[in-house]
Enzyme design. Structure first.
Site, PDB file in Angstrom:
ATOM      1  N   GLU A   1     103.408 118.116   1.586  1.00 51.14           N
ATOM      2  CA  GLU A   1     103.122 117.405   0.350  1.00 51.14           C
ATOM      3  C   GLU A   1     103.649 115.983   0.447  1.00 51.14           C
ATOM      4  O   GLU A   1     103.738 115.272  -0.524  1.00 51.14           O
ATOM      5  CB  GLU A   1     103.662 118.164  -0.861  1.00 51.14           C
ATOM      6  CG  GLU A   1     105.145 118.378  -0.866  1.00 51.14           C
ATOM      7  CD  GLU A   1     105.844 117.512  -1.903  1.00 51.14           C
ATOM      8  OE1 GLU A   1     106.332 116.463  -1.486  1.00 51.14           O
ATOM      9  OE2 GLU A   1     105.891 117.897  -3.083  1.00 51.14           O
TER      10      GLU A   1
ATOM     11  N   CYS B   1     104.924 123.431  -2.022  1.00 57.21           N
ATOM     12  CA  CYS B   1     105.755 123.930  -0.918  1.00 57.21           C
ATOM     13  C   CYS B   1     105.156 125.108  -0.155  1.00 57.21           C
ATOM     14  O   CYS B   1     105.794 125.607   0.775  1.00 57.21           O
ATOM     15  CB  CYS B   1     107.133 124.346  -1.445  1.00 57.21           C
ATOM     16  SG  CYS B   1     108.059 122.995  -2.168  1.00 57.21           S
TER      17      CYS B   1
ATOM     18  N   HIS C   1     111.406 131.509  -0.421  1.00 60.08           N
ATOM     19  CA  HIS C   1     111.393 130.047  -0.533  1.00 60.08           C
ATOM     20  C   HIS C   1     112.701 129.599  -1.203  1.00 60.08           C
ATOM     21  O   HIS C   1     113.218 130.279  -2.088  1.00 60.08           O
ATOM     22  CB  HIS C   1     110.174 129.577  -1.336  1.00 60.08           C
ATOM     23  CG  HIS C   1     110.206 128.110  -1.631  1.00 60.08           C
ATOM     24  ND1 HIS C   1     110.232 127.169  -0.631  1.00 60.08           N
ATOM     25  CD2 HIS C   1     110.249 127.417  -2.800  1.00 60.08           C
ATOM     26  CE1 HIS C   1     110.293 125.958  -1.174  1.00 60.08           C
ATOM     27  NE2 HIS C   1     110.296 126.080  -2.482  1.00 60.08           N
TER      28      HIS C   1
END
Ligand SMILES: [Zn+2]
Lengths: 135, 354
Positions: free
Chosen positions: B84, B116, B239
């Site tokens: 990103e 992400c 994550h």
């Protein structure tokens, strides 16, 4: 300072890889990629890719300012003896000038060389860093 | 869904820039409550240097993945670059990395964007391409120099790093994909508008409706599809937007701290966005043994989560030894001041030509 997009594109392979000329007649390798062996003049050569690993033979620290290099200063320019026995010069990053040592093991990595800011092309190429791991 | 166990990991590589800044220094400069800092459980974050970006970091991770796999780059038929923070809004990062590594010109190659989790989606697409025998090897890269508005709470966590996985046929792999589930919805938790330098976030959406909801759903569907339970997994990697959420979501799903901590790298380097869960996964592979089952769960704002079940095979230790480990990269560090960080991340910029 604007760079030439077409010159960069033509030379892209030699910015992205450490390419050597290996002579099939005298057996010696030389930097950079070319059609004729600089040692014996033979045109029976092949272009091979170096591992990009080697050791610092000597180095200098440059404070010379040009129109657009201020953000990278000071530059450490190293003379490196590649594992293939060939000498090349290149910028050495990820080390403070005072920490550079002759014999230091280095590897070639892709970094930004420059860019035609703010909206132009970004020029990538190889620089050296101290080896992260000797494999 | 259950996968055919015919695609796996042939090689992997990680890159963490050497510069680190203490999060405490950023917090003090911008007047954050120190209680907030300790609640995030992030000590320091990695800082890409001024000549580094997603492309250069992704290049390093991919190079190590190819070296570890001992694969001829000309046999790689696809590259997916999840980021990103791509250096160009238009001009693929994947083609620069592909040419610089001597990868075949006959390749699929795209930059993927999903906050992400684009790197995780690249992994999912790669597995499908290998299973369908469309290509021999596929490279999935997650790489980010995450941006944060100076003084925004995001600045305490947004960092830089990359991870790459070379996916190939099962017979050459050191770990195989057993199942994968992707769960996505339209959620307004985090975004960056076109031409905006820094992202914005819908504060109250960040935790519960975004991170926790999507991860819990993708994991629960995966466990049901595969007929597995928490105790079947040796490790779980989630994550890592901070050091707290992965432990909390693990607890919600019944995974004890001991299974989550080996893959938790955010406390040492911050949130590397597309590389976050993938660096944690690489660290787990570097300590795993044949037969271990690993849960890998990505998350991306906007929002979505991929859950993968991966089973480790023989030979993982040998392949791990062919490149720098995550622990070695974590130890390679030098601390910088806020001013040095500001220059490296271009928070201060010279006007050229004045
Ligand atoms: Zn010769």
């Amino acid at each position: 300072m604007r760079s030439s997009i077409s010159i960069f594109w033509r030379r892209k392979d030699s910015y992205y890889k450490v390419l050597l000329t290996r002579c099939k007649r005298c057996g010696r390798a030389s930097f950079f990629a070319r059609d004729v062996c600089p040692y014996c003049g033979s045109s029976d050569v092949s272009i091979v890719k170096s591992s990009g690993r080697g050791r610092v033979v000597s180095y200098t620290v440059s404070y010379f300012r040009t129109d657009s290099n201020e953000e990278y200063l000071p530059l450490v320019i190293a003379l490196v003896r590649l594992d293939e026995g060939v000498y090349v010069t290149g910028e050495l990053r990820d080390v403070e000038p005072a920490e550079v040592r002759e014999g230091m093991e280095v590897e070639a990595v892709l970094r930004r060389y420059s860019s035609d800011d703010p909206y132009g092309l970004i020029y990538y190429g190889l620089k050296f860093i101290p080896v992260i791991k000797r494999c | 869904m259950k996968l055919g166990m015919d695609a796996g990991i042939v090689g992997w590589g990680v890159y963490i820039p050497r510069k680190r800044i203490k999060v405490k220094e950023i917090a003090e400069l911008w007047g954050f409550d120190t209680g907030l800092v300790s609640s995030l459980r992030i000590e320091e974050k990695s800082v890409a240097d001024i000549d580094e970006d997603s492309v250069t970091m992704g290049w390093y991770a991919a190079k190590v993945a190819i070296d570890r796999g001992e694969v001829n780059p000309n046999e790689i038929g696809a590259i997916f670059f999840g980021t990103e923070s791509k250096p160009y809004a238009v001009k693929p990062s994947a083609t620069i990395v592909g040419d610089a590594l001597g990868i075949s010109r006959r390749k699929l190659s795209s930059d993927l964007e999903f906050a992400c989790r684009a790197g995780g989606e690249g992994l999912r697409i790669s597995v499908s391409l290998i299973s369908s025998k469309a290509v021999k090897y596929s490279l999935a890269i997650g790489s980010d120099t995450a941006q944060a508005n100076p003084g925004d709470v995001l600045e305490l966590t947004a960092s830089s790093g990359a991870a790459a996985f070379l996916i190939g046929p099962e017979r050459e792999a050191i770990a195989v994909f057993e199942g994968a589930v992707t769960y996505v919805t339209d959620t307004p938790d985090f975004w960056r508008r076109d031409c905006s330098r820094y992202p914005s976030h819908g504060e109250i959406f960040t935790g519960e409706p975004a991170y926790f909801d999507h991860i819990v759903n993708s994991v629960n569907i995966l466990l049901t599809d595969l007929g597995l339970k928490e105790s079947d997994f040796k490790y779980a990697i989630f994550h890592q937007p901070n050091g707290k959420f992965p432990l909390q979501v693990g607890k919600l799903l019944g995974f004890p701290k001991e299974k989550v901590l080996p893959g938790l790298v955010t406390p040492m380097i911050g949130n590397t966005y597309n590389a976050s869960a993938l660096i944690g996964f690489a660290r787990v592979l570097e300590q795993a043994r044949a037969g271990d089952r690993i849960l890998l769960v990505t998350f991306g704002s906007g929002a979505g989560s991929d859950a993968f079940s991966i089973v480790v095979k023989e030979g993982v230790e040998q392949v791990a030894s062919r490149g720098p480990t995550v622990n070695e990269l974590l130890e390679r560090k030098v601390y910088v001041s806020y001013s040095s960080y500001a220059k490296s991340r271009r928070l201060i910029e010279r006007s050229i030509g004045w």
